[in-house]
Scaffold this motif. Sequence first.
Motif, mmCIF file in Angstrom:
data_model
loop_
_atom_site.group_PDB
_atom_site.id
_atom_site.type_symbol
_atom_site.label_atom_id
_atom_site.label_comp_id
_atom_site.label_asym_id
_atom_site.label_seq_id
_atom_site.Cartn_x
_atom_site.Cartn_y
_atom_site.Cartn_z
ATOM 1 N N ASP A 721 0.721 -1.175 0.180
ATOM 2 C CA ASP A 721 0.086 0.114 0.137
ATOM 3 C C ASP A 721 0.881 1.259 -0.002
ATOM 4 N N PHE A 722 1.940 1.402 0.791
ATOM 5 C CA PHE A 722 2.765 2.369 0.788
ATOM 6 C C PHE A 722 3.471 2.604 -0.602
ATOM 7 N N THR A 723 3.938 1.695 -1.406
ATOM 8 C CA THR A 723 4.593 1.943 -2.578
ATOM 9 C C THR A 723 3.751 2.270 -3.723
ATOM 10 N N GLY A 724 2.146 2.004 -3.560
ATOM 11 C CA GLY A 724 1.453 2.153 -4.454
ATOM 12 C C GLY A 724 1.583 1.491 -5.607
ATOM 13 N N GLY A 725 2.000 0.270 -5.670
ATOM 14 C CA GLY A 725 2.271 -0.427 -6.617
ATOM 15 C C GLY A 725 3.672 -0.451 -7.583
ATOM 16 N N ILE A 726 4.423 0.590 -7.008
ATOM 17 C CA ILE A 726 5.751 0.504 -7.616
ATOM 18 C C ILE A 726 6.557 -0.606 -7.328
ATOM 19 N N PRO A 727 7.470 -1.107 -8.425
ATOM 20 C CA PRO A 727 7.813 -2.370 -8.211
ATOM 21 C C PRO A 727 9.052 -2.241 -7.134
ATOM 22 N N PRO A 728 9.662 -3.280 -6.299
ATOM 23 C CA PRO A 728 10.442 -3.049 -5.343
ATOM 24 C C PRO A 728 11.848 -2.602 -5.924
ATOM 25 N N TYR A 729 12.565 -1.902 -5.299
ATOM 26 C CA TYR A 729 14.013 -1.388 -5.711
ATOM 27 C C TYR A 729 14.991 -2.522 -5.387
ATOM 28 N N ASP A 730 14.704 -3.229 -4.221
ATOM 29 C CA ASP A 730 15.684 -4.233 -3.778
ATOM 30 C C ASP A 730 14.899 -5.469 -3.408
ATOM 31 N N ASP A 731 15.569 -6.677 -3.351
ATOM 32 C CA ASP A 731 14.952 -7.736 -2.836
ATOM 33 C C ASP A 731 14.749 -7.607 -1.304
ATOM 34 N N PHE A 732 13.715 -8.268 -0.800
ATOM 35 C CA PHE A 732 13.388 -7.798 0.774
ATOM 36 C C PHE A 732 12.619 -9.742 1.371
ATOM 37 N N THR A 733 13.303 -9.841 2.421
ATOM 38 C CA THR A 733 12.909 -11.091 2.880
ATOM 39 C C THR A 733 12.542 -10.965 4.599
ATOM 40 N N ILE A 734 11.650 -11.317 4.964
ATOM 41 C CA ILE A 734 11.408 -11.343 6.314
ATOM 42 C C ILE A 734 11.254 -12.768 7.079
ATOM 43 N N VAL A 735 11.711 -12.964 8.284
ATOM 44 C CA VAL A 735 11.397 -14.126 9.051
ATOM 45 C C VAL A 735 10.855 -13.669 10.528
ATOM 46 N N ILE A 736 9.930 -14.245 10.671
ATOM 47 C CA ILE A 736 9.108 -14.098 12.079
ATOM 48 C C ILE A 736 9.083 -15.129 12.944
ATOM 49 N N LEU A 737 9.556 -15.048 14.137
ATOM 50 C CA LEU A 737 9.783 -16.034 15.116
ATOM 51 C C LEU A 737 8.688 -15.678 16.543
ATOM 52 N N LYS A 738 7.709 -16.154 16.878
ATOM 53 C CA LYS A 738 6.920 -16.069 18.055
ATOM 54 C C LYS A 738 6.968 -17.119 19.086
ATOM 55 N N ILE A 739 7.097 -16.776 20.238
ATOM 56 C CA ILE A 739 7.315 -17.725 21.448
ATOM 57 C C ILE A 739 5.959 -17.862 22.131
ATOM 58 N N TYR A 740 5.554 -19.093 22.090
ATOM 59 C CA TYR A 740 4.238 -19.303 22.978
ATOM 60 C C TYR A 740 4.404 -20.172 24.216
#
Length: 740
Positions: A721-740
Amino acid sequence: LHLQILVASVYLACGAILLFLGGIILKENPKSRVNRVTSLMLLFAGLAPLLASLGTIIRVIGVPDEFVRAPLTRNIFYLWEFFFPFLLLFSLVFPEENRYLKRYPKIKYLIFIPHAFHLFLVLVFYEPSRIISSLDVEKMGSLARFFLDPISAILKYVAVFFGVLYEIHVQFHSLIDLIYLILAVWLLYQGYKKIKIPTLKKQVRLLIWGIRSSVGLYAVVFILPVLTPLDLSDTSRYFLTIVALVVGSGSIAWAIIRHHFLDVRLIVRQSLVYTLTTALFVGAYFLIIRQFGKLIQNMIGRQTPAVDIGFVILAIIFFQPIMSQLDDLIKKFFIKDRSDYRAMMETFSRKLVTIFDFRELRETVVDVLKKEMLVENVYLCAADQKRSEELRRSEYALFSDNLQDEKTHLFNESDPMFPVLKEKTRPVLLSDLGGTEKKSLLFGLLSRLGVFLVVPMKSQDELAGFIGLSKKTTRFRYSYEDLTLLGVLANQMVVAMNNARLYQESLEKQRLEEELALARQIQLGLLPKVCPKGDFFEICAFTQPARQVGGDYYDFVATEEGRVGIAIADATGKGIPAAMLMSLVHASLRAEVRNRLCPSLVIANINQLIFSSTSPERFATVFYGELDPHNYPMVIHQDGRIEFLDTGGLILGAFEEAVYEKGEVPLQRNDIIFFYSDGLTENFNDKGEEFGEKRLLELLLKNRSLDPEMLKDRIIEKAADFTGGIPPYDDFTIVILKIY
């Protein structure tokens, strides 16, 4: 009487046609030996019907028999028989010079000796008695008789000898003509068998047929009655002679108009059209206008110039349109095959549309120029298709017309001939480029190859190459029509070469895209298929390369101690180079983890491997273990506190002896560890604003109660939503770890 007038008219027309064709052929290229010989052959062939027509007209108009039957008047007719040695000489130089004539060039003079001697006999010794009587010295004085009497006796015997020789020669000279005819047809047929070019083969085949038919009829009418008891009536002789003349002159005219004989078709067609148009108007004037003028004169009682003036005005207005219509009519009925340049260019253009291979394009151009224009050798010089794009701008390759010979000659645009040729817009003789002779290697090579004409190929103001042509196989010159065709062909060649280049580039691009798609599949195959999940924690991950393949990477590695190793990395650059570096990080990470080393040693060993395997400008930022990324992983505690895992070291691959520290952080229930690469925070919108770390922290705090999968989707959604459809300039990766 009417039959004689009709025959004389036909004789006159055939003779005029032959003289007209001979004059046109000589005018087209007087420097060519083939043109000169052909012109003289037709000239003497045309003399026969012209002299016969003149003799018939003289008898019809009542010229005294003394003049008509005079031996000198009758024997001058034999002048046309020089047609036979010229026919034999023509067979020695067309379609190519006979090897015996090359070896013995003086032979061309010997073949004229029998007919020159024959003309001498019939013009000088046609009345031996008159010569003998003129040598009588009895009427001279005694002193003159004393000196001239011995000579007179000798001369009388010589005159008698030549008189007898004259009678024998006149009877049997026709046999010499017959031998010349047979020999000429045989030589033409031998040359015909050696021809491989279809157009030239058609020319020679038609000429052989016409000459064989016409001289065969001539032999029946004039030679066989002398050598055999054959006796023909006047009507038969007239008919067969007319057929022979029509066949002979018609075959030559047809070969010129239909099969481009001696390259004079255009000028012959134009002259024929002009003559027919003029004859049409002249005939209309005498048959219609003059009669109409007489009718007006009878009606009004006096002459009026109005009719003549009106006809002149109409002739001026309609002469050119009628001539154009006649030209189109002649082209429609006589020029319908591939020898017509217009039809040839249409066929060539259709071929070029479907040719995208440079080798096939060369083959087509060589085939067209050799078969249709009768060029002996064709050389194509173009930007070297086998070299890189940078070198194509300055390197030219000269290709031979022998497609089996792949040898090429390379030249740089600094060769002095290229700037000179760049200024030319039309085909130019190689000799006209002689100013570069001493300095240009290209000019020297073209001279050795026998190149005669150079046709520049220009794309806008740039020189795309040129076509080098040798002389024609028939040694005819390049006509104006040829040069116009070559200019059009060169332009079409430039378009075809550009199309072929673009097509090859599209194939290369398609192949590269297919390879990238395969590389993407391989790279995705290196990523974990499922994220680890335990009783007290849950992990999710996402990566999006800026291109088909990228330099971001994440991994989960199960250690032998029962722990879960978590890695996230970002290689410098994008695309294939970054992806290759990431594959090295992936392989070395998994290998080092199996050695049961602590995270700091794992990273240190990977650093040394990358440093020794790549250049210094290729490096990566990596987090492994208790999270040690370049964008430091965040621990979002349940109470809202944020802690950055910033213990670690330098980027991997840049410094060989870099040291990496180990850090620990206690985790409690509902704590979240968020790993990410800078491609997420460095996304920009259309206003140039950066997504940034602050906006990311606010998003994480606001949504920390979500499970990892839902939190991942929310972050991806907000980033898009922030970029408004502009292709990403760089690769991006996320990893999320949550403790239960």
